[in-house]
Design a protein around this motif. Structure first.
Motif, PDB file in Angstrom:
ATOM      1  N   LEU A  99      41.509  14.835  36.361  1.00 34.50           N
ATOM      2  CA  LEU A  99      41.767  13.705  37.377  1.00 34.50           C
ATOM      3  C   LEU A  99      41.841  12.665  36.793  1.00 34.50           C
ATOM      4  O   LEU A  99      41.313  12.263  35.932  1.00 34.50           O
ATOM      5  CB  LEU A  99      40.317  13.332  38.253  1.00 34.50           C
ATOM      6  N   GLY A 100      42.990  11.826  37.306  1.00 35.90           N
ATOM      7  CA  GLY A 100      43.587  10.368  36.767  1.00 35.90           C
ATOM      8  C   GLY A 100      42.741   9.543  36.701  1.00 35.90           C
ATOM      9  O   GLY A 100      41.904   9.390  37.636  1.00 35.90           O
TER      10      GLY A 100
ATOM     11  N   SER B 164      35.270   1.532  32.635  1.00 37.57           N
ATOM     12  CA  SER B 164      36.123   0.332  31.888  1.00 37.57           C
ATOM     13  C   SER B 164      35.331  -0.913  31.994  1.00 37.57           C
ATOM     14  O   SER B 164      35.922  -1.899  31.107  1.00 37.57           O
ATOM     15  CB  SER B 164      37.550   0.233  32.307  1.00 37.57           C
ATOM     16  N   GLY B 165      34.353  -0.833  32.702  1.00 39.73           N
ATOM     17  CA  GLY B 165      33.576  -2.306  32.985  1.00 39.73           C
ATOM     18  C   GLY B 165      34.403  -3.460  33.579  1.00 39.73           C
ATOM     19  O   GLY B 165      34.314  -4.371  33.143  1.00 39.73           O
TER      20      GLY B 165
ATOM     21  N   VAL C 160      35.161  -3.007  37.248  1.00 43.09           N
ATOM     22  CA  VAL C 160      34.740  -3.116  38.433  1.00 43.09           C
ATOM     23  C   VAL C 160      33.554  -3.618  38.762  1.00 43.09           C
ATOM     24  O   VAL C 160      32.341  -3.107  38.285  1.00 43.09           O
ATOM     25  CB  VAL C 160      35.000  -1.902  39.289  1.00 43.09           C
TER      26      VAL C 160
ATOM     27  N   HIS D 119      30.482   4.780  45.463  1.00 38.42           N
ATOM     28  CA  HIS D 119      32.018   4.225  45.948  1.00 38.42           C
ATOM     29  C   HIS D 119      32.279   5.139  46.798  1.00 38.42           C
ATOM     30  O   HIS D 119      33.514   5.532  47.224  1.00 38.42           O
ATOM     31  CB  HIS D 119      33.096   3.979  44.852  1.00 38.42           C
TER      32      HIS D 119
ATOM     33  N   ASP E 215      43.946   3.515  32.706  1.00 39.77           N
ATOM     34  CA  ASP E 215      44.333   3.851  31.563  1.00 39.77           C
ATOM     35  C   ASP E 215      45.864   3.725  31.634  1.00 39.77           C
ATOM     36  O   ASP E 215      46.470   3.921  32.703  1.00 39.77           O
ATOM     37  CB  ASP E 215      43.956   5.245  31.189  1.00 39.77           C
TER      38      ASP E 215
ATOM     39  N   PRO F 146      36.297  11.328  23.198  1.00 41.66           N
ATOM     40  CA  PRO F 146      36.322  11.968  24.537  1.00 41.66           C
ATOM     41  C   PRO F 146      35.008  12.393  25.108  1.00 41.66           C
ATOM     42  O   PRO F 146      34.190  13.016  24.203  1.00 41.66           O
ATOM     43  CB  PRO F 146      37.166  13.239  24.253  1.00 41.66           C
TER      44      PRO F 146
ATOM     45  N   LEU G  26      46.115   5.801  37.540  1.00 42.50           N
ATOM     46  CA  LEU G  26      46.633   5.874  39.130  1.00 42.50           C
ATOM     47  C   LEU G  26      47.490   4.449  39.462  1.00 42.50           C
ATOM     48  O   LEU G  26      48.212   4.319  40.373  1.00 42.50           O
ATOM     49  CB  LEU G  26      45.504   6.079  39.728  1.00 42.50           C
TER      50      LEU G  26
ATOM     51  N   ASN H 244      32.578   7.663  40.581  1.00 41.80           N
ATOM     52  CA  ASN H 244      33.674   8.585  40.972  1.00 41.80           C
ATOM     53  C   ASN H 244      33.122   9.031  42.353  1.00 41.80           C
ATOM     54  O   ASN H 244      32.439   9.193  42.811  1.00 41.80           O
ATOM     55  CB  ASN H 244      33.437   9.636  40.047  1.00 41.80           C
ATOM     56  N   ILE H 245      34.491   9.295  43.059  1.00 41.53           N
ATOM     57  CA  ILE H 245      34.409   9.788  44.451  1.00 41.53           C
ATOM     58  C   ILE H 245      34.748  11.398  44.438  1.00 41.53           C
ATOM     59  O   ILE H 245      34.484  11.956  45.489  1.00 41.53           O
ATOM     60  CB  ILE H 245      35.456   9.005  45.292  1.00 41.53           C
TER      61      ILE H 245
ATOM     62  N   GLU I 169      37.236   4.514  24.211  1.00 41.59           N
ATOM     63  CA  GLU I 169      37.465   3.656  23.275  1.00 41.59           C
ATOM     64  C   GLU I 169      36.590   2.494  23.685  1.00 41.59           C
ATOM     65  O   GLU I 169      35.777   2.425  24.657  1.00 41.59           O
ATOM     66  CB  GLU I 169      38.760   2.941  23.487  1.00 41.59           C
TER      67      GLU I 169
ATOM     68  N   GLY J 254      32.426   6.646  30.228  1.00 41.63           N
ATOM     69  CA  GLY J 254      33.845   6.900  30.822  1.00 41.63           C
ATOM     70  C   GLY J 254      34.147   5.693  31.993  1.00 41.63           C
ATOM     71  O   GLY J 254      34.827   6.009  32.819  1.00 41.63           O
TER      72      GLY J 254
ATOM     73  N   ALA K   9      35.365   7.056  35.928  1.00 41.02           N
ATOM     74  CA  ALA K   9      36.571   7.783  35.860  1.00 41.02           C
ATOM     75  C   ALA K   9      36.761   8.691  34.565  1.00 41.02           C
ATOM     76  O   ALA K   9      37.324   9.778  34.443  1.00 41.02           O
ATOM     77  CB  ALA K   9      38.039   6.999  36.546  1.00 41.02           C
TER      78      ALA K   9
ATOM     79  N   ALA L  35      38.097  12.608  33.390  1.00 43.35           N
ATOM     80  CA  ALA L  35      39.541  12.540  32.971  1.00 43.35           C
ATOM     81  C   ALA L  35      40.041  13.989  32.426  1.00 43.35           C
ATOM     82  O   ALA L  35      41.079  14.590  32.834  1.00 43.35           O
ATOM     83  CB  ALA L  35      39.994  11.662  31.956  1.00 43.35           C
ATOM     84  N   GLU L  36      38.972  14.713  31.667  1.00 38.29           N
ATOM     85  CA  GLU L  36      39.471  16.004  31.012  1.00 38.29           C
ATOM     86  C   GLU L  36      39.353  17.127  32.055  1.00 38.29           C
ATOM     87  O   GLU L  36      39.481  18.227  31.663  1.00 38.29           O
ATOM     88  CB  GLU L  36      38.499  15.989  29.824  1.00 38.29           C
TER      89      GLU L  36
HETATM   90  P1  NAD Z   1      38.877   3.125  34.788  1.00 36.85           P
HETATM   91  O1  NAD Z   1      40.017   4.023  35.105  1.00 36.85           O
HETATM   92  O2  NAD Z   1      38.776   1.681  35.023  1.00 36.85           O
HETATM   93  O3  NAD Z   1      38.326   3.113  33.354  1.00 36.85           O
HETATM   94  C1  NAD Z   1      38.120   4.426  32.876  1.00 36.85           C
HETATM   95  C2  NAD Z   1      37.563   4.348  31.152  1.00 36.85           C
HETATM   96  O4  NAD Z   1      37.190   5.931  30.867  1.00 36.85           O
HETATM   97  C3  NAD Z   1      38.065   3.625  30.364  1.00 36.85           C
HETATM   98  O5  NAD Z   1      37.476   2.596  29.717  1.00 36.85           O
HETATM   99  C4  NAD Z   1      38.972   4.907  29.422  1.00 36.85           C
HETATM  100  O6  NAD Z   1      38.928   4.264  28.071  1.00 36.85           O
HETATM  101  C5  NAD Z   1      37.736   5.869  29.693  1.00 36.85           C
HETATM  102  N1  NAD Z   1      38.134   6.964  29.437  1.00 36.85           N
HETATM  103  C6  NAD Z   1      39.341   7.731  29.556  1.00 36.85           C
HETATM  104  N2  NAD Z   1      39.330   9.050  29.217  1.00 36.85           N
HETATM  105  C7  NAD Z   1      38.170   9.256  28.498  1.00 36.85           C
HETATM  106  C8  NAD Z   1      37.614  10.270  28.130  1.00 36.85           C
HETATM  107  N3  NAD Z   1      38.242  11.573  28.167  1.00 36.85           N
HETATM  108  N4  NAD Z   1      36.568  10.360  27.754  1.00 36.85           N
HETATM  109  C9  NAD Z   1      35.585   9.212  27.928  1.00 36.85           C
HETATM  110  N5  NAD Z   1      36.107   7.920  28.256  1.00 36.85           N
HETATM  111  C10 NAD Z   1      37.417   8.244  28.816  1.00 36.85           C
HETATM  112  O7  NAD Z   1      37.751   3.653  35.676  1.00 36.85           O
HETATM  113  P2  NAD Z   1      36.341   3.209  36.189  1.00 36.85           P
HETATM  114  O8  NAD Z   1      35.676   2.191  35.173  1.00 36.85           O
HETATM  115  O9  NAD Z   1      35.531   4.351  36.898  1.00 36.85           O
HETATM  116  O10 NAD Z   1      37.079   2.272  37.375  1.00 36.85           O
HETATM  117  C11 NAD Z   1      36.119   2.185  38.381  1.00 36.85           C
HETATM  118  C12 NAD Z   1      36.997   2.691  39.816  1.00 36.85           C
HETATM  119  O11 NAD Z   1      37.809   4.051  39.364  1.00 36.85           O
HETATM  120  C13 NAD Z   1      35.927   3.212  40.647  1.00 36.85           C
HETATM  121  O12 NAD Z   1      36.416   2.615  41.860  1.00 36.85           O
HETATM  122  C14 NAD Z   1      36.015   4.659  40.838  1.00 36.85           C
HETATM  123  O13 NAD Z   1      35.844   4.812  42.326  1.00 36.85           O
HETATM  124  C15 NAD Z   1      37.602   4.977  40.546  1.00 36.85           C
HETATM  125  N6  NAD Z   1      38.244   5.990  40.183  1.00 36.85           N
HETATM  126  C16 NAD Z   1      37.521   7.525  40.431  1.00 36.85           C
HETATM  127  C17 NAD Z   1      37.941   8.516  40.113  1.00 36.85           C
HETATM  128  C18 NAD Z   1      37.105   9.972  40.496  1.00 36.85           C
HETATM  129  O14 NAD Z   1      36.582   9.962  41.311  1.00 36.85           O
HETATM  130  N7  NAD Z   1      37.370  10.703  39.265  1.00 36.85           N
HETATM  131  C19 NAD Z   1      39.340   8.568  39.429  1.00 36.85           C
HETATM  132  C20 NAD Z   1      39.977   7.346  39.321  1.00 36.85           C
HETATM  133  C21 NAD Z   1      39.286   6.221  39.521  1.00 36.85           C
END
Ligand code: NAD
Length: 230
Positions: A18-19, A174-175, A177, A106, A23, A215, A27, A89-90, A200, A172, A10, A14-15
């Motif tokens: 999309l949430g 969090s490790g 899931v 996913h 963090d 970022p 969401l 990411n979906i 981070e 990007g 995710a 983020a930038e």
């Molecule tokens: P997560 O929210 O658990 O972790 C996000 C990670 O990205 C964190 O470690 C954070 O420090 C880092 N991060 C935040 N902003 C950043 C940036 N600008 N640049 C670099 N890193 C950044 O997300 P995850 O690990 O993908 O969790 C897995 C679950 O989240 C999955 O099931 C996934 O399907 C779902 N998800 C998907 C989306 C999407 O499709 N865009 C959005 C939210 C969640």
């Protein structure tokens, strides 16, 4: 000829607006995971879950790929060898940036799934539980996303690619899931170099040979430029 597997999460999107999930302001601070991302939650209140994903889809339609998505597409196009993206990411921002070798472990927000017959089709912007399946006609429509407790897609191909990789990169995520969180250990055991690019340090940073923080829109294009020798 490199073989590179890139796991994205995710944080990559983020930038693009999309949430993320975990963090601060993510969401999961606004919605209960059990309500909107489990088969039991859907069985309890399909309208709520369909509405949640309709809102995610509206956000996605208003969003655009960012510099990190574009850099990864450039890497795939320009790097001799194989560059594969495994995304949690979906959203469809990798594809809209031009990446072609993408596995959505996913599922995909822009696809619909029939719970009765397993047919899949392009999701309408506004999905309704009563939407009829174009294949069997039953009203058993759900988003084609993998919920907690369900088995992720493409796992055999993903594990094969990880075992054959020379370089495994996680961006990007969090490790937190599984099974994606364990990919770095699988890749290391199979002899791949490992690199984490994240805002981070994450739960699994210690499993990587190298980690870089910042970022995604800055550190991913910089890494791709290094890889392409620009
Ligand atoms: P997560 O929210 O658990 O972790 C996000 C990670 O990205 C964190 O470690 C954070 O420090 C880092 N991060 C935040 N902003 C950043 C940036 N600008 N640049 C670099 N890193 C950044 O997300 P995850 O690990 O993908 O969790 C897995 C679950 O989240 C999955 O099931 C996934 O399907 C779902 N998800 C998907 C989306 C999407 O499709 N865009 C959005 C939210 C969640």
């Amino acid at each position: 000829m490199a073989r590179i597997v890139i796991l994205t999460g995710a944080g990559l999107s983020a930038e693009s607006g999309l949430g993320t999930f975990r963090d601060k302001d993510g969401l999961w601070t606004k919605y209960d995971l059990e309500d909107v991302a489990t088969p039991e939650g859907f069985a309890r209140d399909p309208g709520l879950v369909t509405g949640f994903y309709n809102a995610r889809r509206a956000n996605l339609l208003a969003a655009a790929p960012n510099a990190a998505h574009l850099a990864l597409a450039e890497l795939e196009a320009a790097m001799p060898g194989e560059v594969r993206i495994v995304t949690q990411n979906i959203d469809n921002l990798h594809e809209r940036a031009g990446s072609r070798a993408v596995w959505h472990m996913h599922g995909e927000l822009m696809r619909a799934l029939c719970q009765a017959c397993g047919a899949k089709w392009d999701a309408p912007a506004e999905m309704r539980v009563a939407d009829a399946c174009p294949s069997c006609g039953k009203a058993a429509t759900r988003p084609d996303v993998v919920w907690f407790g369900e088995y992720p897609y493409h796992m055999e191909e993903i594990w094969d690619a990880i075992r054959a990789a020379e370089l495994f990169v996680a961006i990007g995520t969090s490790g937190q899931v599984f099974p994606a969180a364990a990919f770095v250990q699988d890749a290391s055991r199979a002899g791949a170099e490992t690199l984490e690019l994240n805002l981070e340090r994450s739960e699994v940073s210690h499993d990587f040979e190298e980690t870089r923080q910042g970022p995604a829109t800055e550190i991913v294009p910089a890494w791709v430029a290094e890889m392409l020798g620009c």
